[in-house]
Write a protein that holds these residues in place. Structure first.
Motif, PDB file in Angstrom:
ATOM      1  N   GLN A 116     -49.972 -30.849-101.998  1.00  0.00           N
ATOM      2  CA  GLN A 116     -49.117 -31.654-102.135  1.00  0.00           C
ATOM      3  C   GLN A 116     -47.921 -31.099-101.220  1.00  0.00           C
ATOM      4  OE1 GLN A 116     -49.510 -34.753-102.886  1.00  0.00           O
ATOM      5  NE2 GLN A 116     -51.645 -34.237-103.896  1.00  0.00           N
ATOM      6  N   ASP A 117     -47.130 -31.790-100.571  1.00  0.00           N
ATOM      7  CA  ASP A 117     -45.843 -31.460 -99.831  1.00  0.00           C
ATOM      8  C   ASP A 117     -44.681 -31.398-100.848  1.00  0.00           C
ATOM      9  OD1 ASP A 117     -47.024 -31.242 -97.594  1.00  0.00           O
ATOM     10  OD2 ASP A 117     -46.653 -33.343 -96.958  1.00  0.00           O
ATOM     11  N   PHE A 118     -44.924 -32.120-102.067  1.00  0.00           N
ATOM     12  CA  PHE A 118     -43.680 -32.236-102.781  1.00  0.00           C
ATOM     13  C   PHE A 118     -44.140 -32.572-104.211  1.00  0.00           C
ATOM     14  CE2 PHE A 118     -40.274 -33.849-105.376  1.00  0.00           C
ATOM     15  CZ  PHE A 118     -39.174 -32.887-105.096  1.00  0.00           C
ATOM     16  N   SER A 157     -42.098 -30.103 -94.832  1.00  0.00           N
ATOM     17  CA  SER A 157     -42.757 -31.124 -93.998  1.00  0.00           C
ATOM     18  C   SER A 157     -41.791 -32.294 -93.901  1.00  0.00           C
ATOM     19  CB  SER A 157     -43.740 -31.356 -95.140  1.00  0.00           C
ATOM     20  OG  SER A 157     -43.370 -32.031 -96.376  1.00  0.00           O
ATOM     21  N   LYS A 158     -42.473 -33.213 -93.056  1.00  0.00           N
ATOM     22  CA  LYS A 158     -41.650 -34.628 -93.011  1.00  0.00           C
ATOM     23  C   LYS A 158     -41.490 -35.277 -94.373  1.00  0.00           C
ATOM     24  CE  LYS A 158     -43.142 -35.095 -88.108  1.00  0.00           C
ATOM     25  NZ  LYS A 158     -43.716 -36.360 -87.375  1.00  0.00           N
ATOM     26  N   LYS A 159     -42.501 -35.362 -95.338  1.00  0.00           N
ATOM     27  CA  LYS A 159     -42.440 -36.032 -96.537  1.00  0.00           C
ATOM     28  C   LYS A 159     -41.200 -35.366 -97.282  1.00  0.00           C
ATOM     29  CE  LYS A 159     -44.789 -37.895-100.387  1.00  0.00           C
ATOM     30  NZ  LYS A 159     -46.010 -38.250-101.184  1.00  0.00           N
ATOM     31  N   ALA A 160     -41.347 -33.979 -97.442  1.00  0.00           N
ATOM     32  CA  ALA A 160     -40.306 -33.371 -98.185  1.00  0.00           C
ATOM     33  C   ALA A 160     -39.035 -33.510 -97.721  1.00  0.00           C
ATOM     34  CB  ALA A 160     -40.303 -31.847 -98.224  1.00  0.00           C
ATOM     35  N   ILE A 196     -35.246 -41.995-107.951  1.00  0.00           N
ATOM     36  CA  ILE A 196     -35.266 -43.142-107.083  1.00  0.00           C
ATOM     37  C   ILE A 196     -35.716 -42.797-105.709  1.00  0.00           C
ATOM     38  CG2 ILE A 196     -33.658 -44.614-105.969  1.00  0.00           C
ATOM     39  CD1 ILE A 196     -32.045 -44.135-108.559  1.00  0.00           C
ATOM     40  N   ALA A 197     -35.456 -41.379-105.168  1.00  0.00           N
ATOM     41  CA  ALA A 197     -36.082 -41.042-103.660  1.00  0.00           C
ATOM     42  C   ALA A 197     -37.390 -41.139-103.845  1.00  0.00           C
ATOM     43  CB  ALA A 197     -35.486 -39.620-103.642  1.00  0.00           C
ATOM     44  N   MET A 198     -37.984 -40.703-104.668  1.00  0.00           N
ATOM     45  CA  MET A 198     -39.668 -40.592-104.713  1.00  0.00           C
ATOM     46  C   MET A 198     -40.121 -42.094-104.852  1.00  0.00           C
ATOM     47  SD  MET A 198     -40.242 -37.143-107.166  1.00  0.00           S
ATOM     48  CE  MET A 198     -41.857 -37.157-106.858  1.00  0.00           C
ATOM     49  N   ASN A 199     -39.536 -42.786-105.446  1.00  0.00           N
ATOM     50  CA  ASN A 199     -39.993 -44.078-105.602  1.00  0.00           C
ATOM     51  C   ASN A 199     -39.771 -44.923-104.182  1.00  0.00           C
ATOM     52  OD1 ASN A 199     -41.006 -46.537-106.952  1.00  0.00           O
ATOM     53  ND2 ASN A 199     -38.923 -47.327-107.292  1.00  0.00           N
ATOM     54  N   SER A 207     -46.188 -43.765-107.243  1.00  0.00           N
ATOM     55  CA  SER A 207     -47.594 -42.911-107.158  1.00  0.00           C
ATOM     56  C   SER A 207     -47.593 -41.704-106.835  1.00  0.00           C
ATOM     57  CB  SER A 207     -48.595 -43.894-106.058  1.00  0.00           C
ATOM     58  OG  SER A 207     -47.742 -43.765-104.818  1.00  0.00           O
ATOM     59  N   THR A 208     -46.120 -40.973-106.685  1.00  0.00           N
ATOM     60  CA  THR A 208     -46.141 -39.697-106.214  1.00  0.00           C
ATOM     61  C   THR A 208     -46.759 -38.735-107.287  1.00  0.00           C
ATOM     62  OG1 THR A 208     -43.935 -40.195-105.182  1.00  0.00           O
ATOM     63  CG2 THR A 208     -44.477 -37.900-105.763  1.00  0.00           C
ATOM     64  N   PRO A 209     -47.801 -37.666-106.806  1.00  0.00           N
ATOM     65  CA  PRO A 209     -48.178 -36.905-107.844  1.00  0.00           C
ATOM     66  C   PRO A 209     -47.046 -35.760-108.423  1.00  0.00           C
ATOM     67  CG  PRO A 209     -49.394 -36.805-105.629  1.00  0.00           C
ATOM     68  CD  PRO A 209     -48.067 -37.495-105.334  1.00  0.00           C
ATOM     69  N   ALA A 210     -47.471 -35.545-109.613  1.00  0.00           N
ATOM     70  CA  ALA A 210     -46.433 -34.665-110.392  1.00  0.00           C
ATOM     71  C   ALA A 210     -47.138 -33.386-110.736  1.00  0.00           C
ATOM     72  CB  ALA A 210     -46.161 -35.597-111.785  1.00  0.00           C
TER      73      ALA A 210
END
Length: 269
Positions: A116-118, A157-160, A196-199, A207-210
């Motif tokens: 995962q990127d984050f 990464s772009k996502k992070a 909030i940012a991850m949402n 749905s962000t993996p934890a």
């Protein structure tokens, strides 16, 4: 791909976060065999000798103060520039730890193997089982689930980058987001901004993996002492005033009481 650990350490009038971070760096070396980088404004090289790299930067100026239960006092809180870590880290794959997170095992190395990127913790709990953490794991009128900034692992990464950029946007417009999510607390928290940012980044799908285990925590009203390296005693009082205690051995945890941890870090790790 380079890997390492980053810790932010900006002291205030009550708490020596740099001392905690240096003690943590020693534990990280023993258990994780990873280099450490401290992000701080302290230029004393003797105090930063424990780290492999030092990034000097000024804390984001703020009028924020936090009440520290164990000190029975409020102090300035210089911890709102966590969102800059993607730009400041010297590593390609970075583990970010709070200075008050205690590394007592090699479990965190598993995070570098997750594709995962984050990732960050979604749930935290009281190791004694006495304090319910419902109010800590959700916030606001609409019960937004918390993502904890205490432990974060990310790839460059772009996502992070998007998550951290969004955290910064939320921080810079905290009054708006506080009203939007109906957060009762006045004080900005990295945990709120990260949640909030991850949402937002995931399209409001939650749905962000934890991190696949919960964040062990010791509350500030418990008494924390070290029995030996990687073994800690946690004493607490139940609702009917009965004293109890547990022992943690080779268990990583978040020490929410800074005064007790400050006494522990005075001893070599």
């Amino acid at each position: 791909m380079t890997q390492g650990v980053v810790i932010f350490a900006f002291n205030n009038e009550q708490i020596d976060y740099l001392a905690m971070a240096a003690w943590s760096a020693c534990n990280i070396r023993r258990h994780l065999d990873l280099p450490t980088c401290v992000i701080t404004d302290i230029t004393d090289t003797a105090r930063t000798a424990e780290f492999d790299q030092v990034v000097l930067t000024e804390p984001q100026l703020t009028q924020q103060h936090r009440y520290f239960y164990d000190y029975k006092a409020s102090a300035a809180w210089h911890n709102i520039n966590r969102s800059s870590v993607h730009d400041l880290t010297p590593w390609d794959h970075t583990l970010v730890l709070d200075a008050d997170f205690v590394v007592a095992s090699n479990r965190l190395k598993l995070l570098f193997d997750i594709n995962q990127d984050f990732i960050a913790h979604r749930m935290a709990y009281d190791v004694t089982g006495f304090t319910a953490f419902h109010d800590n794991n959700w916030f606001g009128t609409y019960k937004m689930p918390m993502s904890w900034a205490t432990v974060m692992c990310f790839r460059r990464s772009k996502k992070a980058q998007l998550i951290f950029d969004t955290m910064q946007m939320i921080r810079d417009n905290w009054l708006h987001y506080r009203q939007l999510y109906n957060v009762s607390e006045n004080t900005f928290r990295n945990d709120f901004a990260l949640s909030i940012a991850m949402n937002v980044v995931d399209g409001h799908t939650l749905s962000t993996p934890a991190i696949p285990w919960n964040l062990a925590s010791i509350t500030a009203n418990a008494k924390l002492t070290q029995l030996e390296p990687d073994m800690y005693k946690v004493e607490y009082v139940t609702g009917d005033d009965k004293p109890k205690w547990i022992v943690l051995k080779q268990q990583d945890f978040h020490a929410m009481g800074k005064q007790a941890l400050g006494a522990i870090v005075a001893n070599p790790c």
